[in-house]
Design an enzyme around this catalytic site. Structure first.
Site, mmCIF file in Angstrom:
data_model
loop_
_atom_site.group_PDB
_atom_site.id
_atom_site.type_symbol
_atom_site.label_atom_id
_atom_site.label_comp_id
_atom_site.label_asym_id
_atom_site.label_seq_id
_atom_site.Cartn_x
_atom_site.Cartn_y
_atom_site.Cartn_z
ATOM 1 C CD1 TRP A 138 -1.737 9.146 3.764
ATOM 2 C CD2 TRP A 138 -3.046 7.265 4.104
ATOM 3 N NE1 TRP A 138 -2.835 9.084 2.905
ATOM 4 C CE2 TRP A 138 -3.622 7.828 3.102
ATOM 5 C CE3 TRP A 138 -3.420 5.855 4.466
ATOM 6 C CZ2 TRP A 138 -4.787 7.353 2.577
ATOM 7 C CZ3 TRP A 138 -4.556 5.325 3.894
ATOM 8 C CH2 TRP A 138 -5.111 6.130 2.676
ATOM 9 C CG ASP A 219 -0.997 0.995 4.414
ATOM 10 O OD1 ASP A 219 -0.867 0.682 3.312
ATOM 11 O OD2 ASP A 219 -1.344 2.315 4.598
ATOM 12 C CE LYS A 255 0.468 5.323 -3.273
ATOM 13 N NZ LYS A 255 -0.834 5.654 -2.850
HETATM 14 N N1 PLA Z 1 -1.552 3.784 2.603
HETATM 15 C C1 PLA Z 1 -0.550 4.801 2.514
HETATM 16 C C2 PLA Z 1 0.571 4.668 3.400
HETATM 17 C C3 PLA Z 1 -0.707 5.830 1.411
HETATM 18 O O1 PLA Z 1 0.201 6.629 1.401
HETATM 19 C C4 PLA Z 1 -1.603 5.747 0.789
HETATM 20 C C5 PLA Z 1 -1.951 6.902 -0.389
HETATM 21 C C6 PLA Z 1 -2.781 4.680 0.613
HETATM 22 C C7 PLA Z 1 -2.446 3.789 1.723
HETATM 23 C C8 PLA Z 1 -3.988 4.652 -0.159
HETATM 24 O O2 PLA Z 1 -3.578 4.857 -1.450
HETATM 25 P P1 PLA Z 1 -4.829 3.915 -2.488
HETATM 26 O O3 PLA Z 1 -6.119 4.183 -1.952
HETATM 27 O O4 PLA Z 1 -4.749 4.861 -3.600
HETATM 28 O O5 PLA Z 1 -4.166 2.833 -2.820
HETATM 29 N N2 PLA Z 1 -1.624 8.162 -0.031
HETATM 30 C C9 PLA Z 1 -1.477 9.262 -0.970
HETATM 31 C C10 PLA Z 1 -2.778 9.708 -1.461
HETATM 32 C C11 PLA Z 1 -0.463 8.885 -2.177
HETATM 33 C C12 PLA Z 1 -3.862 9.748 -0.331
HETATM 34 O O6 PLA Z 1 -3.634 10.454 0.592
HETATM 35 O O7 PLA Z 1 -4.948 9.213 -0.671
HETATM 36 C C13 PLA Z 1 -0.725 10.585 -0.133
HETATM 37 O O8 PLA Z 1 -0.687 11.666 -0.747
HETATM 38 O O9 PLA Z 1 -0.543 10.274 1.091
#
Ligand code: PLA
Length: 410
Positions: A138, A219, A255
């Site tokens: 991510w 995570d 989510k």
């Molecule tokens: N960790 C991972 C692996 C994630 O994919 C995301 C969210 C988070 C943490 C953090 O989410 P939160 O702060 O809302 O709890 N990833 C999303 C959104 C869904 C983003 O990038 O913020 C994504 O589209 O990858």
């Protein structure tokens, strides 16, 4: 006296690039074409592509309104009832780490804020340690460690040849890292690849982490969303805990409870003694206080009401199964459309094998750009699409776009 400013004092501030994930939604909003489809951010939509507020969330909010709860500050560590059910959900209520009071849990600003707090903790107490992150991961993980000034390097994870896990590469890189590194692992539904280690592979990953005296840092942003089962998706964490590791887990309810904008999550630190847990918690609070003082209450109350109430908890599990099920259905339909329509003989079965919200299509940047420029399909430039933003009726259109981009753009 007024101050006249002809040249801005902020002249030296350069324009920041758009965020690779959230910036996609901005671009989507600006597109006026009717065909447009937002498969960028991982946000669950209904079959009609509308945002979804879970029924259990509405019920919990109704209860909260009836009780007329106040808006006083929470303690720095957050709502006690929230922290309790959150650790139980993750580790299992009967887990010895909970019974023995060895988990330090602090309510955080969702997954991101919890990761950031943990990174600040690492920087303060382990200034010489390094973080290891998967390649790819991510995108925000890198930003988080950079801003917290925690040095990081990548371990191999994705193998483009097999479109699967590069397990040997992963183990070799974790082995080669300096002893005592923090190894960031996705608890389930790896983002962006949708590829998770098997139970046997998790065992071997635990072996090498143990051998190297590393500290696992999980995570968990998708508990319940990978398989539809909260317990099955906590497998990796519970395995590591059962083997006696001290570890960190950042958790998010964005989510699985659809609480994206409530910013509700937690950081949990499992310690080898309750005494260490108490001290760790005190330091996490000390880090949180000058950053944001104390966390917001609304989302914490929703979670405490849903997870802490047997009836709502069961209803939640059913709703989560529905959401995970809808994603599995579009995944299957997309695979069917791709394999029926593409006459080149390419094997698209990887789409079916991946789990969670995303599919990692293998489209490179120019192909992803083409998806947007020609087809009005918005996605991240690493070739990731969010299936949570796709409906059954749009699968055929998406398959056409992917086949065109894959074969006609170099
Ligand atoms: N960790 C991972 C692996 C994630 O994919 C995301 C969210 C988070 C943490 C953090 O989410 P939160 O702060 O809302 O709890 N990833 C999303 C959104 C869904 C983003 O990038 O913020 C994504 O589209 O990858």
């Amino acid at each position: 006296m007024t101050v006249s400013v002809n040249v801005s004092r902020f002249e030296g501030v350069t324009m920041a690039p758009p965020d690779p994930i959230l910036g996609v939604s901005e671009a989507f909003r600006a597109d006026t074409n009717d065909l447009k489809l937002n498969l960028g951010v991982g946000a669950y939509r209904t079959e009609e592509l509308q945002p979804y507020v879970l029924n259990v969330v509405k019920k919990a909010e109704k209860l909260m309104l009836e009780r007329g709860e106040n808006k006083e500050y929470l303690p720095i560590e957050g709502l006690a009832a929230f922290n309790k059910v959150t650790a139980e959900l993750l580790f299992g209520a009967d887990n010895s780490v909970i019974q023995e009071g060895r988990v330090a849990t602090i309510q955080g600003l969702s997954g991101t804020g919890s990761l950031r707090l943990a990174a600040a903790f690492i920087q303060r107490y382990f200034p010489d340690a390094k973080a290891l992150i998967s390649s790819p991961t991510w995108g925000n993980h890198k930003n988080i460690f950079n801003d917290a000034r925690v040095p990081w390097s990548e371990y191999r994870y994705f193998d483009p040849r097999t479109v699967g896990l590069d397990f040997d590469g992963m183990v070799a890189d974790i082995k080669a890292a300096p002893d005592g590194s923090f190894v960031l692992l996705h608890g389930c539904a790896h983002n962006p690849t949708g590829i998770d280690p098997t139970p046997e592979q998790w065992e071997k990953i635990a072996d090498v982490i143990q051998e190297k005296n590393h500290i696992p840092f999980f995570d968990v942003a998708y508990q319940g969303f990978a398989s539809g089962s909260l317990d099955a998706d906590a497998y990796s964490i519970r395995l590591f805990v059962s083997r006696g590791f001290e570890l960190l887990v950042a958790q998010s309810y964005s989510k699985n409870l659809g609480l994206y904008a409530e910013r509700i999550g937690a950081i949990n630190v499992v310690c080898s003694s309750s005494d260490a847990g108490t001290r760790v918690k005190s330091q996490l609070k000390r880090l949180a206080r000058p950053m944001y003082s104390n966390p917001p209450v609304h989302g914490a109350r929703i979670v405490a009401n849903v997870v802490g109430d047997p009836n709502l908890f069961n209803e939640w599990k059913q709703e989560m199964e529905l959401m995970a099920g809808r994603i599995k259905n579009v995944r299957r339909r997309l695979y069917e459309n791709l394999s029926q329509k593409d006459k080149s003989g390419k094997d698209w079965s990887f789409v079916l094998k991946q789990i969670g919200m995303f599919s990692y299509t293998g489209l490179h940047k120019a192909q992803s750009d083409h998806m947007t420029d020609k087809w009005h399909i918005y996605m991240t430039k690493d070739g990731r699409i969010s299936l949570a933003g796709l409906s059954l009726s749009k699968c055929e259109y998406l398959a056409d776009a992917i086949i065109d981009s894959f074969h006609n753009v170099n």
